[in-house]
Design an enzyme around this catalytic site. Structure first.
Site, PDB file in Angstrom:
ATOM      1  N   ASP A   7      32.111 -27.794   1.683  1.00  0.00           N
ATOM      2  CA  ASP A   7      33.160 -28.288   0.785  1.00  0.00           C
ATOM      3  C   ASP A   7      32.535 -29.342  -0.117  1.00  0.00           C
ATOM      4  OD1 ASP A   7      33.026 -30.640   2.243  1.00  0.00           O
ATOM      5  OD2 ASP A   7      35.135 -30.671   2.819  1.00  0.00           O
ATOM      6  N   HIS A   8      33.376 -30.031  -0.890  1.00  0.00           N
ATOM      7  CA  HIS A   8      32.867 -31.033  -1.826  1.00  0.00           C
ATOM      8  C   HIS A   8      32.101 -32.143  -1.108  1.00  0.00           C
ATOM      9  CE1 HIS A   8      36.878 -32.037  -0.447  1.00  0.00           C
ATOM     10  NE2 HIS A   8      36.626 -33.313  -0.670  1.00  0.00           N
ATOM     11  N   CYS A  64      30.444 -30.154   5.756  1.00  0.00           N
ATOM     12  CA  CYS A  64      31.546 -30.862   5.099  1.00  0.00           C
ATOM     13  C   CYS A  64      31.283 -32.356   5.275  1.00  0.00           C
ATOM     14  CB  CYS A  64      32.912 -30.412   5.620  1.00  0.00           C
ATOM     15  SG  CYS A  64      33.323 -30.860   7.313  1.00  0.00           S
ATOM     16  N   GLY A  65      32.283 -33.198   5.071  1.00  0.00           N
ATOM     17  CA  GLY A  65      32.036 -34.627   5.187  1.00  0.00           C
ATOM     18  C   GLY A  65      31.602 -35.026   6.577  1.00  0.00           C
ATOM     19  N   THR A  66      32.344 -34.555   7.561  1.00  0.00           N
ATOM     20  CA  THR A  66      32.026 -34.867   8.962  1.00  0.00           C
ATOM     21  C   THR A  66      31.370 -33.709   9.699  1.00  0.00           C
ATOM     22  OG1 THR A  66      34.178 -34.038   9.650  1.00  0.00           O
ATOM     23  CG2 THR A  66      34.033 -36.401   9.145  1.00  0.00           C
ATOM     24  N   GLY A  67      31.540 -32.505   9.189  1.00  0.00           N
ATOM     25  CA  GLY A  67      31.117 -31.296   9.909  1.00  0.00           C
ATOM     26  C   GLY A  67      32.185 -30.809  10.869  1.00  0.00           C
ATOM     27  N   GLY A  69      35.800 -30.495  10.460  1.00  0.00           N
ATOM     28  CA  GLY A  69      36.790 -29.540   9.961  1.00  0.00           C
ATOM     29  C   GLY A  69      36.202 -28.163   9.731  1.00  0.00           C
ATOM     30  N   HIS A  97      21.132 -22.348  24.789  1.00  0.00           N
ATOM     31  CA  HIS A  97      22.184 -22.154  25.789  1.00  0.00           C
ATOM     32  C   HIS A  97      23.396 -21.391  25.269  1.00  0.00           C
ATOM     33  CE1 HIS A  97      20.909 -25.634  28.686  1.00  0.00           C
ATOM     34  NE2 HIS A  97      19.854 -25.070  28.110  1.00  0.00           N
ATOM     35  N   HIS A 133      23.460 -17.922  30.811  1.00  0.00           N
ATOM     36  CA  HIS A 133      23.949 -18.276  29.478  1.00  0.00           C
ATOM     37  C   HIS A 133      24.654 -17.085  28.820  1.00  0.00           C
ATOM     38  CE1 HIS A 133      22.256 -22.162  29.834  1.00  0.00           C
ATOM     39  NE2 HIS A 133      20.997 -21.758  29.823  1.00  0.00           N
TER      40      HIS A 133
HETATM   41  C1  RB5 Z   1      37.042 -34.028   2.834  1.00  0.00           C
HETATM   42  O1  RB5 Z   1      37.461 -35.254   2.323  1.00  0.00           O
HETATM   43  C2  RB5 Z   1      36.798 -34.136   4.330  1.00  0.00           C
HETATM   44  O2  RB5 Z   1      38.019 -34.269   4.991  1.00  0.00           O
HETATM   45  C3  RB5 Z   1      36.031 -32.949   4.830  1.00  0.00           C
HETATM   46  O3  RB5 Z   1      34.821 -32.861   4.161  1.00  0.00           O
HETATM   47  C4  RB5 Z   1      35.688 -32.946   6.295  1.00  0.00           C
HETATM   48  O4  RB5 Z   1      35.103 -34.146   6.677  1.00  0.00           O
HETATM   49  C5  RB5 Z   1      36.759 -32.533   7.205  1.00  0.00           C
HETATM   50  O5  RB5 Z   1      36.568 -32.387   8.421  1.00  0.00           O
END
Ligand code: RB5
Length: 146
Positions: A7-8, A64-67, A69, A97, A133
């Site tokens: 994503d962005h 993504c931002g956190t990985g 979502g 594994h 496994h």
């Molecule tokens: C986008 O702002 C953010 O929510 C997305 O990249 C991600 O971190 C979601 O899990």
């Protein structure tokens, strides 16, 4: 071929991942997104994950931002085992594994230097193939049918 989805929040790091894969001669298919304009990560998780699940791509990388979502979304696709990894030990262990077929990372969590090491570790580590496994991975498919 490696399926890519972001994503962005992951767009900038994904450009570095693409450059890195090109330098290694690894072929990829980019399922977007294609700019830093705000988008919805499930769209790109689904596109990349379906390409892996359908066999068009052998493995995938999601950012993504956190990985978080994007990995949650990808794991909704049957046959996908997307692993969120922010260290090389986890990236190796999830291949050995879990035979993970997608790597997820958060661009707001780690820097690009570590991220590229994690990519290399994930792509270069084979599944152990050990019976216990295989049994556990099969159980994920069998025990969690909806
Ligand atoms: C986008 O702002 C953010 O929510 C997305 O990249 C991600 O971190 C979601 O899990």
């Amino acid at each position: 071929m490696i399926a890519l989805g972001c994503d962005h929040g992951g767009y900038s790091l994904m450009q570095e991942v693409k450059n890195h894969l090109e330098q290694r001669g690894i072929v990829y298919k980019d399922f977007g997104c294609y700019s830093e304009e705000a988008v919805d990560y499930p769209v790109y998780a689904k596109k990349a994950a379906k390409a892996v699940a359908d066999g068009e791509c052998e493995q995938g990388i999601l950012i993504c931002g956190t990985g978080i979502g994007i990995s949650i979304a990808a794991n909704k696709v049957k046959g996908i085992r997307a692993a969120l990894c922010h260290d090389c030990f986890s990236a190796a262990a999830t291949k050995e594994h879990n035979n993970a077929n997608m790597l997820a990372m958060g661009a707001r969590v780690i820097g690009s230097g570590l991220a590229l090491k994690i990519v290399d570790t994930f792509l270069d580590t084979p599944f152990s193939g050990e019976e216990r496994h295989i049994r556990r991975i099969d159980m994920i498919e069998e025990e969690f049918q909806h």
